[in-house]
Design a protein around this motif. Sequence first.
Motif, mmCIF file in Angstrom:
data_model
loop_
_atom_site.group_PDB
_atom_site.id
_atom_site.type_symbol
_atom_site.label_atom_id
_atom_site.label_comp_id
_atom_site.label_asym_id
_atom_site.label_seq_id
_atom_site.Cartn_x
_atom_site.Cartn_y
_atom_site.Cartn_z
ATOM 1 N N MET A 150 0.850 -1.198 0.000
ATOM 2 C CA MET A 150 0.000 0.000 0.000
ATOM 3 C C MET A 150 0.877 1.236 0.000
ATOM 4 N N SER A 151 0.405 2.262 -0.619
ATOM 5 C CA SER A 151 1.236 3.462 -0.689
ATOM 6 C C SER A 151 0.627 4.562 0.161
ATOM 7 N N VAL A 152 1.463 5.200 0.907
ATOM 8 C CA VAL A 152 1.006 6.332 1.709
ATOM 9 C C VAL A 152 1.536 7.577 1.031
ATOM 10 N N THR A 153 0.630 8.436 0.562
ATOM 11 C CA THR A 153 1.095 9.590 -0.203
ATOM 12 C C THR A 153 1.829 10.561 0.704
ATOM 13 N N ALA A 154 3.043 10.876 0.297
ATOM 14 C CA ALA A 154 3.837 11.827 1.064
ATOM 15 C C ALA A 154 3.474 13.227 0.606
ATOM 16 N N PRO A 155 3.593 14.227 1.499
ATOM 17 C CA PRO A 155 3.320 15.596 1.057
ATOM 18 C C PRO A 155 4.316 16.004 -0.013
ATOM 19 N N GLU A 156 3.851 16.757 -1.013
ATOM 20 C CA GLU A 156 4.721 17.203 -2.092
ATOM 21 C C GLU A 156 5.861 18.026 -1.525
ATOM 22 N N PRO A 157 7.092 17.784 -2.003
ATOM 23 C CA PRO A 157 8.190 18.633 -1.526
ATOM 24 C C PRO A 157 7.964 20.060 -1.977
ATOM 25 N N ALA A 158 8.466 21.008 -1.180
ATOM 26 C CA ALA A 158 8.251 22.421 -1.485
ATOM 27 C C ALA A 158 8.771 22.734 -2.878
ATOM 28 N N SER B 163 2.194 2.431 11.448
ATOM 29 C CA SER B 163 2.114 3.742 10.795
ATOM 30 C C SER B 163 0.930 3.804 9.849
ATOM 31 N N ALA B 164 0.657 2.716 9.144
ATOM 32 C CA ALA B 164 -0.435 2.725 8.176
ATOM 33 C C ALA B 164 -1.768 2.936 8.883
ATOM 34 N N ARG C 105 -9.303 3.881 8.332
ATOM 35 C CA ARG C 105 -10.356 3.159 7.611
ATOM 36 C C ARG C 105 -9.780 2.182 6.616
ATOM 37 N N PHE C 106 -8.791 2.665 5.877
ATOM 38 C CA PHE C 106 -8.135 1.832 4.889
ATOM 39 C C PHE C 106 -7.490 0.628 5.569
ATOM 40 N N ALA C 107 -6.866 0.925 6.738
ATOM 41 C CA ALA C 107 -6.219 -0.154 7.484
ATOM 42 C C ALA C 107 -7.257 -1.180 7.927
ATOM 43 N N LYS C 108 -8.403 -0.681 8.339
ATOM 44 C CA LYS C 108 -9.455 -1.583 8.796
ATOM 45 C C LYS C 108 -9.896 -2.494 7.648
ATOM 46 N N ALA C 109 -10.006 -1.896 6.438
ATOM 47 C CA ALA C 109 -10.381 -2.684 5.265
ATOM 48 C C ALA C 109 -9.341 -3.756 4.999
ATOM 49 N N ALA C 110 -8.075 -3.449 5.342
ATOM 50 C CA ALA C 110 -7.008 -4.426 5.140
ATOM 51 C C ALA C 110 -6.900 -5.373 6.325
ATOM 52 N N GLY C 111 -7.821 -5.293 7.259
ATOM 53 C CA GLY C 111 -7.841 -6.226 8.380
ATOM 54 C C GLY C 111 -6.957 -5.824 9.540
ATOM 55 N N ILE C 112 -6.607 -4.532 9.616
ATOM 56 C CA ILE C 112 -5.790 -4.071 10.742
ATOM 57 C C ILE C 112 -6.685 -3.241 11.660
ATOM 58 N N SER C 113 -6.706 -3.589 12.935
ATOM 59 C CA SER C 113 -7.477 -2.774 13.874
ATOM 60 C C SER C 113 -6.573 -1.683 14.407
#
Lengths: 360, 354
Positions: A1-9, A234-235, A241-249
Amino acid sequence: MSVTAPEPAAAPRGGIATAIREGVKEMGFPRLAIAAFVVILFGIAFATKMNVSSLVSDSLLRVGRNGLLVLALLPAIQGGVGLNFGLPLGILCGLVGCVVSLNFGVPGWGGLGLACGIGALIAWPVGVGYGWLLNRTRGQEMMVGTYLGFAAVSGMSIFWLLAPLRNPALVWAIGGRGLRTTLTLTGSFDHVLDGLGAFTIAGVKVPTGTLVLFIAACALVGLFFRTRAGITISAARSNPRFAKAAGISDEHTRTQATVFSTVLAAIGIVIFAQSYGFVQLYTAPLLMAFPAVACLLIGGGTLSRATLAHVLIGTFLFQTILTVALPVTSQVIQGDFSETARLIIQNGMILYALTRKVDR
Amino acid sequence: MSARLRSMLAHAAVPLLFSALCVFGAFVAHLSPEYLLREMLSRFGRNAVLVMSLLIPILAGLGLNFGIVIGAMAGQIAAIIVTVFGIGGPAGFALAWLLAIPIALLFGTGTGWLFNRAKGREMVTGLIAGFFANGLYQLVFLFAVGSLIPLKAPTLLLPQGYGLRNTVDLVGLQYAMDDLIPWKITLEGSLVRVPLVTFGIVGLFCAFNLFFQRTRLGQQLRAMGQDPHVAATAGIPVERNRILATALSTLFAAWGQLLFLQNIGTLNTYSSHEQVGMFSIAALLVSGATVSRATVGQALIGTILFHTLFVVSPLAGKALAGDAQIGEYFRVFVAYAVITVALVLHAWQKKRAG
């Protein structure tokens, strides 16, 4: 899964003025002001011909001493619990470890290991309970953590008074009961890590063992957050919510993060005591979370995001100020200005972080 | 019916528990009712207004205002100013009372502005703002007074020539209100001061708080406390009102601290204000008040209960374990624990509701 990082300045456009403004924005004004303060302090030290190498030695000593306590905050932020003002809970576990180790009179490395081991062992269930409570008090974790810590410290003060220990080295000489306010580690694990591989270079004493342990612990925590378990934590923080969908509480991962933080704090205070030479009981741990939190924030952390770089930079900057401010300012003004400066910088920094509109 | 009875019992459980603790403590320490009454006569008058200063922010949904420490500092600044100018007696107290208004309103507005920037975490922000303000207060009174701010009063300054002494004798202000209508009663063979005027002022504050809830602003604050979003859509200026509520609370805390100081008679320049927040909040909460609901009656009952426990616990600790220290740690533990439990219950219920 990808966690979008904030765009660099974006690259600065339109001249140097904009570049500077962008740079200040990126660094944050308080951080720059604090860095400037450090430079000024050292400037005064040079100008008044103070022994700068001893100032640097003391700074290094304090960085190593406090490093683990700052690092202990990182897992909590990674897990989405926020700033762990409940650090004293872990610290108290570590203190119990120290007292037990001292009571058995285990010398040197064995004593240090025993204190860390017992501290961590107690911190584990304490962290589970604390994490459980924080899951039920979402949105108020900072306040609940602060006051739970305060209550635990004052509750344990009663315990130190009533503790069923008779070791004459630990209890008050008069009356024969009640642990002393400060226990000396001489003959036990006093400075065992500080002294390990310590060397002097250009008049600067380097407490190698403690610093290496701090950096190694940082590396280990960094590595942990690259393992499957760490990424899960971290996820769940960044997208529950996304984590929950992936089965992580995320309740589960938040508890794990809290346990991790509490255990690190327990070991952190043992290392602190080792370097300080004394174990401080009773009200000493009451306010210990605040300077640690300030370190992390000065390094660039926020309520919801912190990295190892923030831990390292912040600890170096703030601990250097705390070490250098007293001797340097006493050249210029009478009275202990460093305590006032500490109050303003430490709490100003926390206040700044709490009231930032954009919580990066 | 049974649900209602249960909720009534649940509300009374906390004050009942504390009453039981007080009675038990007084019993083991062999304290006479006269002794407790004597202690309460001075303690109630000097703490009640501070506790009541917490009520308005609770009404407005801001929670427990840990920032009243800043109000206490404003009160101390006013007390220091009148002491420097050597104005004592009721006139000096009245002047301090007036001087505290602009200072406290300024500080309170600042605190309210901070709270608006930290919605949802007002309590922790108030706590840290108190610590921060303490740093600035030290900067001004420990270093600037006598050096940057000229002050020619060697009796007030530290030997180094600048910085206020750790204790300032408020001779002029002591009992300025308590003895305005002097009345003493004999308890256990000694004369005991009954601070009639101070009680009168406490009564005025009670009346004001009750009246305030019926005013337009009071109704708006109540609506905000129940649901800020609905209040905002109804056209209530939420942000402005939050600042008003904080400023009022800060002002009342400043006045409360002045009443406290005139009873004590000495100002511990750098520590008198530090514990005000914790003790006032704990006092309010032992009455069964919560983070989102508190009444005038609870403020009064809480003040009496908490300060009874405050007097009793070191003595009970000494009687039970032969060590007063245990009782002292115990009362601090109780204060922290009460606040912790209230915070946990508040967050827990909020999570269940939302």
